[in-house]
Design a protein around this motif. Structure first.
Motif, PDB file in Angstrom:
ATOM      1  N   MET A 123      14.903  -1.629 -13.728  1.00 10.95           N
ATOM      2  CA  MET A 123      15.277  -0.204 -13.750  1.00 10.95           C
ATOM      3  C   MET A 123      14.260   0.658 -14.495  1.00 10.95           C
ATOM      4  O   MET A 123      13.955   1.771 -14.088  1.00 10.95           O
ATOM      5  CB  MET A 123      16.654  -0.047 -14.395  1.00 10.95           C
ATOM      6  CG  MET A 123      17.782  -0.643 -13.570  1.00 10.95           C
ATOM      7  SD  MET A 123      19.406  -0.375 -14.318  1.00 10.95           S
ATOM      8  CE  MET A 123      19.459  -1.702 -15.506  1.00 10.95           C
ATOM      9  N   ILE A 124      13.711   0.139 -15.584  1.00 10.52           N
ATOM     10  CA  ILE A 124      12.789   0.923 -16.418  1.00 10.52           C
ATOM     11  C   ILE A 124      11.409   1.008 -15.787  1.00 10.52           C
ATOM     12  O   ILE A 124      10.737   2.036 -15.829  1.00 10.52           O
ATOM     13  CB  ILE A 124      12.709   0.324 -17.837  1.00 10.52           C
ATOM     14  CG1 ILE A 124      14.073   0.443 -18.525  1.00 10.52           C
ATOM     15  CG2 ILE A 124      11.641   1.028 -18.665  1.00 10.52           C
ATOM     16  CD1 ILE A 124      14.169  -0.314 -19.836  1.00 10.52           C
ATOM     17  N   LEU A 125      10.923  -0.119 -15.227  1.00  8.92           N
ATOM     18  CA  LEU A 125       9.643  -0.243 -14.502  1.00  8.92           C
ATOM     19  C   LEU A 125       8.415  -0.254 -15.410  1.00  8.92           C
ATOM     20  O   LEU A 125       7.493  -1.033 -15.201  1.00  8.92           O
ATOM     21  CB  LEU A 125       9.494   0.870 -13.455  1.00  8.92           C
ATOM     22  CG  LEU A 125      10.573   0.915 -12.367  1.00  8.92           C
ATOM     23  CD1 LEU A 125      10.289   2.051 -11.385  1.00  8.92           C
ATOM     24  CD2 LEU A 125      10.676  -0.400 -11.627  1.00  8.92           C
ATOM     25  N   SER A 126       8.345   0.610 -16.386  1.00  8.67           N
ATOM     26  CA  SER A 126       7.184   0.692 -17.272  1.00  8.67           C
ATOM     27  C   SER A 126       7.091  -0.555 -18.161  1.00  8.67           C
ATOM     28  O   SER A 126       8.088  -0.980 -18.741  1.00  8.67           O
ATOM     29  CB  SER A 126       7.281   1.946 -18.147  1.00  8.67           C
ATOM     30  OG  SER A 126       6.425   1.868 -19.256  1.00  8.67           O
ATOM     31  N   MET A 127       5.874  -1.098 -18.284  1.00  8.93           N
ATOM     32  CA  MET A 127       5.650  -2.270 -19.123  1.00  8.93           C
ATOM     33  C   MET A 127       5.967  -1.966 -20.590  1.00  8.93           C
ATOM     34  O   MET A 127       6.710  -2.695 -21.253  1.00  8.93           O
ATOM     35  CB  MET A 127       4.193  -2.730 -18.984  1.00  8.93           C
ATOM     36  CG  MET A 127       3.765  -3.796 -19.986  1.00  8.93           C
ATOM     37  SD  MET A 127       4.391  -5.431 -19.577  1.00  8.93           S
ATOM     38  CE  MET A 127       3.189  -5.927 -18.336  1.00  8.93           C
ATOM     39  N   ARG A 128       5.430  -0.861 -21.081  1.00  7.92           N
ATOM     40  CA  ARG A 128       5.594  -0.525 -22.495  1.00  7.92           C
ATOM     41  C   ARG A 128       7.062  -0.282 -22.851  1.00  7.92           C
ATOM     42  O   ARG A 128       7.559  -0.807 -23.853  1.00  7.92           O
ATOM     43  CB  ARG A 128       4.760   0.712 -22.836  1.00  7.92           C
ATOM     44  CG  ARG A 128       4.772   1.086 -24.317  1.00  7.92           C
ATOM     45  CD  ARG A 128       3.817   2.244 -24.587  1.00  7.92           C
ATOM     46  NE  ARG A 128       4.235   3.452 -23.909  1.00  7.92           N
ATOM     47  CZ  ARG A 128       5.143   4.307 -24.402  1.00  7.92           C
ATOM     48  NH1 ARG A 128       5.705   4.067 -25.575  1.00  7.92           N
ATOM     49  NH2 ARG A 128       5.473   5.387 -23.737  1.00  7.92           N
ATOM     50  N   GLU A 129       7.755   0.483 -22.007  1.00  6.61           N
ATOM     51  CA  GLU A 129       9.156   0.799 -22.294  1.00  6.61           C
ATOM     52  C   GLU A 129      10.046  -0.433 -22.151  1.00  6.61           C
ATOM     53  O   GLU A 129      10.996  -0.614 -22.917  1.00  6.61           O
ATOM     54  CB  GLU A 129       9.638   1.911 -21.357  1.00  6.61           C
ATOM     55  CG  GLU A 129       8.986   3.258 -21.602  1.00  6.61           C
ATOM     56  CD  GLU A 129       9.232   3.764 -23.022  1.00  6.61           C
ATOM     57  OE1 GLU A 129      10.365   3.614 -23.517  1.00  6.61           O
ATOM     58  OE2 GLU A 129       8.288   4.288 -23.633  1.00  6.61           O
ATOM     59  N   THR A 130       9.736  -1.288 -21.165  1.00  4.58           N
ATOM     60  CA  THR A 130      10.525  -2.507 -20.980  1.00  4.58           C
ATOM     61  C   THR A 130      10.392  -3.421 -22.181  1.00  4.58           C
ATOM     62  O   THR A 130      11.403  -3.935 -22.706  1.00  4.58           O
ATOM     63  CB  THR A 130      10.068  -3.247 -19.707  1.00  4.58           C
ATOM     64  OG1 THR A 130      10.250  -2.408 -18.570  1.00  4.58           O
ATOM     65  CG2 THR A 130      10.861  -4.535 -19.513  1.00  4.58           C
ATOM     66  N   SER A 173       6.884   4.693  -5.129  1.00  8.23           N
ATOM     67  CA  SER A 173       8.289   4.694  -4.737  1.00  8.23           C
ATOM     68  C   SER A 173       9.234   4.405  -5.897  1.00  8.23           C
ATOM     69  O   SER A 173      10.308   4.999  -5.990  1.00  8.23           O
ATOM     70  CB  SER A 173       8.515   3.672  -3.621  1.00  8.23           C
ATOM     71  OG  SER A 173       8.012   2.399  -3.997  1.00  8.23           O
ATOM     72  N   GLY A 174       8.841   3.498  -6.776  1.00  7.53           N
ATOM     73  CA  GLY A 174       9.711   3.174  -7.902  1.00  7.53           C
ATOM     74  C   GLY A 174       9.987   4.375  -8.779  1.00  7.53           C
ATOM     75  O   GLY A 174      11.124   4.634  -9.185  1.00  7.53           O
ATOM     76  N   TRP A 182       7.365  -7.511  -3.103  1.00  8.69           N
ATOM     77  CA  TRP A 182       8.050  -6.834  -1.994  1.00  8.69           C
ATOM     78  C   TRP A 182       8.731  -5.558  -2.484  1.00  8.69           C
ATOM     79  O   TRP A 182       8.752  -4.546  -1.783  1.00  8.69           O
ATOM     80  CB  TRP A 182       9.063  -7.789  -1.385  1.00  8.69           C
ATOM     81  CG  TRP A 182       9.949  -7.216  -0.327  1.00  8.69           C
ATOM     82  CD1 TRP A 182       9.582  -6.792   0.917  1.00  8.69           C
ATOM     83  CD2 TRP A 182      11.371  -7.020  -0.404  1.00  8.69           C
ATOM     84  NE1 TRP A 182      10.688  -6.350   1.620  1.00  8.69           N
ATOM     85  CE2 TRP A 182      11.789  -6.479   0.832  1.00  8.69           C
ATOM     86  CE3 TRP A 182      12.328  -7.275  -1.391  1.00  8.69           C
ATOM     87  CZ2 TRP A 182      13.126  -6.171   1.098  1.00  8.69           C
ATOM     88  CZ3 TRP A 182      13.647  -6.966  -1.137  1.00  8.69           C
ATOM     89  CH2 TRP A 182      14.040  -6.423   0.092  1.00  8.69           C
ATOM     90  N   HIS A 183       9.262  -5.574  -3.695  1.00 10.71           N
ATOM     91  CA  HIS A 183       9.903  -4.391  -4.256  1.00 10.71           C
ATOM     92  C   HIS A 183       8.880  -3.320  -4.661  1.00 10.71           C
ATOM     93  O   HIS A 183       9.184  -2.128  -4.624  1.00 10.71           O
ATOM     94  CB  HIS A 183      10.752  -4.765  -5.478  1.00 10.71           C
ATOM     95  CG  HIS A 183      12.079  -5.371  -5.137  1.00 10.71           C
ATOM     96  ND1 HIS A 183      12.232  -6.719  -4.902  1.00 10.71           N
ATOM     97  CD2 HIS A 183      13.306  -4.810  -4.977  1.00 10.71           C
ATOM     98  CE1 HIS A 183      13.510  -6.965  -4.626  1.00 10.71           C
ATOM     99  NE2 HIS A 183      14.178  -5.832  -4.662  1.00 10.71           N
ATOM    100  N   GLY A 184       7.693  -3.738  -5.053  1.00  5.85           N
ATOM    101  CA  GLY A 184       6.670  -2.775  -5.457  1.00  5.85           C
ATOM    102  C   GLY A 184       5.835  -3.299  -6.609  1.00  5.85           C
ATOM    103  O   GLY A 184       6.255  -4.199  -7.343  1.00  5.85           O
ATOM    104  N   GLY A 239       0.816  -1.208   0.000  1.00  2.00           N
ATOM    105  CA  GLY A 239       0.000   0.000   0.000  1.00  2.00           C
ATOM    106  C   GLY A 239       0.853   1.262   0.000  1.00  2.00           C
ATOM    107  O   GLY A 239       0.556   2.235  -0.713  1.00  2.00           O
ATOM    108  N   CYS A 240       1.936   1.252   0.781  1.00  2.79           N
ATOM    109  CA  CYS A 240       2.851   2.409   0.812  1.00  2.79           C
ATOM    110  C   CYS A 240       3.588   2.562  -0.510  1.00  2.79           C
ATOM    111  O   CYS A 240       3.810   3.694  -0.977  1.00  2.79           O
ATOM    112  CB  CYS A 240       3.840   2.262   1.961  1.00  2.79           C
ATOM    113  SG  CYS A 240       3.100   2.470   3.593  1.00  2.79           S
ATOM    114  N   HIS A 241       3.975   1.448  -1.113  1.00  6.27           N
ATOM    115  CA  HIS A 241       4.612   1.504  -2.432  1.00  6.27           C
ATOM    116  C   HIS A 241       3.690   2.209  -3.429  1.00  6.27           C
ATOM    117  O   HIS A 241       4.118   3.068  -4.200  1.00  6.27           O
ATOM    118  CB  HIS A 241       4.910   0.096  -2.938  1.00  6.27           C
ATOM    119  CG  HIS A 241       6.227  -0.463  -2.486  1.00  6.27           C
ATOM    120  ND1 HIS A 241       7.399   0.254  -2.561  1.00  6.27           N
ATOM    121  CD2 HIS A 241       6.564  -1.686  -1.990  1.00  6.27           C
ATOM    122  CE1 HIS A 241       8.401  -0.499  -2.110  1.00  6.27           C
ATOM    123  NE2 HIS A 241       7.914  -1.678  -1.759  1.00  6.27           N
TER     124      HIS A 241
END
Length: 470
Positions: free
Chosen positions: A424-431, A113-114, A362-364, A106-108
């Motif tokens: 590192m990128i996080l975004s689905m589309r960009e990854t 945070s990412g 756990w990471h987000g 929930g905090c993530h």
């Protein structure tokens, strides 16, 4: 006037190393955990005094780094866990796992945070991640204290808690000397023995080992890692993937760019964990016993969270969890992986995938984390297939064995560099776009190896030996 001058000074110093002022402020507090941990050795008042010092210094560093809200968030996780141990010991492990992990997620989501970390910001969710693992392990170990010893694994026997820690013991464990900033994660039993000078910390057995040599080594390593990162990061930023140079590069050059960007990012983590190592070694909590050979030398494996050479020159993907974020990998094995395996059954891909999924969450809740950890499970399974083939080769065919070994090394470097970009990128589309730029080679290679590993099976005797070593 003085505060304005101080802010200007901090802005100048932050710009020198290319970070934001909040990140620089966090780094100051993080490095301050080294002397604070050292003074823990001299706190008067016995165990109670040391617990108080651990709790107050940890809370103080959190306040200076993130503000009052950080300690409020930590308090929620601590209350959830301690309350479950008080009220429902038989289910406290499961309750804490679900509620504390749920609160972290929930905090993530709330703090995004990412995205904040990616854009050079900082918040308390990184510290919450460490505290979440601590409170879950403590609750599970208190739960294990009800079970019969003959039914427990060795790790359960070693770490189980027969009685409930006091409130001050528990808070000291969670916040000890700033170790919650970046880990490493350690067990409540070890923290209590260290604070009360029991077990390997008993002074009557042997003289206390000097931490000076190991601390200097960790500090020098931290300085080297920061220097490498500051040198490489301007040359290989994450923005490379949206630039013209990458777009018009050939296939091989793109793979090299992917490797170098992943390689560069790792040095930031090496620096962070090296500082944590220095802090834990100085406090004495990092001590893990003496070597068996003569003369005996002190070991500090409890403080060591990364083996840099072990990561960069790993022989196979299976060895990466033994060298990268070591204590979180150990936590995942003891509290997720092993507990998903039914008694008398062998662990398989399902347990591995479930463990990696827990690590991702756990990471987000970012698609990039899920993509990375799913790829990690595939990567390890593909590496195991190569290793089993390698073990099936007769010992007199050394050249063939070396070819398999080099193949596993190259495969690991390729897939690790490729898959870590999602982290590192996080975004689905960009990854997916970056993966597609190299024809999804890092996704296809492990799947092909897993399929071939089920079709081309080595001899049974060799396979069993390989499984034991894996």
């Amino acid at each position: 006037m003085c505060s304005c001058f101080l802010e200007m000074e901090m802005e100048e110093m932050a710009s020198l190393i290319g970070v934001s002022v909040p990140v620089f402020q966090f780094l100051l507090c993080f490095v301050a955990s080294i002397p604070i941990s050292f003074f823990h050795r001299f706190v008067p008042g016995g165990p109670i005094g040391r617990h108080m010092y651990a709790a107050l210094t940890g809370a103080g560093l959190s306040y200076l780094s993130f503000g009052l809200s950080s300690n409020m968030h930590f308090l929620v996780s601590i209350v959830i866990s301690y309350g479950s141990m008080l009220v429902c010991r038989k289910r406290c492990g499961l309750i804490t796992f679900l509620l504390a992990m749920g609160y972290l997620i929930g905090c993530h989501v709330y703090y995004m945070s990412g995205d904040a970390w990616k854009e050079g910001g900082i918040d308390a969710t990184g510290s919450m991640m460490v505290i979440t693992l601590k409170v879950i392990s403590c609750a599970i170990n208190y739960n294990d204290g009800l079970l019969k010893e003959e039914n427990l694994r060795e790790s359960q026997k070693k770490n189980r808690l027969l009685k409930l820690p006091s409130v001050i013991e528990y808070v000291g464990y969670c916040l000890c000397c700033g170790s919650h900033f970046a880990g490493p994660v350690y067990e409540m039993k070890d923290y209590l023995d260290w604070t009360e000078r029991k077990g390997i910390w008993t002074k009557t057995q042997k003289p206390s080992p000097s931490p000076i040599g190991a601390t200097i080594k960790a500090v020098l390593q931290a300085g080297l890692c920061m220097a490498v990162y500051l040198h490489l990061s301007p040359q290989y930023p994450l923005s490379t993937f949206s630039g013209w140079t990458y777009k018009y590069s050939g296939f091989t050059d793109r793979l090299i760019y992917q490797y170098m960007i992943s390689f560069t990012a790792r040095w930031k983590y090496y620096f962070i964990w090296s500082v944590s190592e220095a802090s834990m070694v100085l406090s004495g909590l990092g001590f893990s016993g003496w070597t068996n050979y003569s003369p005996p030398t002190p070991q500090w494996t409890r403080a060591k969270n990364v083996d840099i050479l072990g990561v960069e020159f790993t022989k196979s993907s299976v060895e990466i969890p033994l060298a990268w974020n070591i204590h979180v990998s150990t936590w995942l094995r003891h509290y997720v992986y092993d507990r998903l395996v039914k008694k008398g059954k062998r662990p398989g891909f399902v347990q591995l995938l479930a463990t990696q999924t827990v690590s991702a969450v756990w990471h987000g809740l970012y698609p990039g984390y899920i993509i990375f950890f799913v790829h990690s499970a595939l990567m390890i399974s593909g590496s195991r297939a190569i290793y089993r083939w390698q073990c099936s080769v007769p010992s007199n065919q050394r050249l063939v064995k070396k070819i398999f070994m080099l193949t596993n090394f190259a495969y690991t470097i390729l897939v690790l560099s490729y898959s870590s970009l999602g982290f590192m990128i996080l975004s689905m589309r960009e990854t997916i776009k970056v993966y597609g730029s190299v024809h999804y080679i890092g996704s296809i290679a492990p799947v092909v190896l897993i399929v071939l590993g089920n079709i081309i099976k080595p001899r049974s005797s060799s396979t069993s030996r390989a499984r034991k070593r894996q």
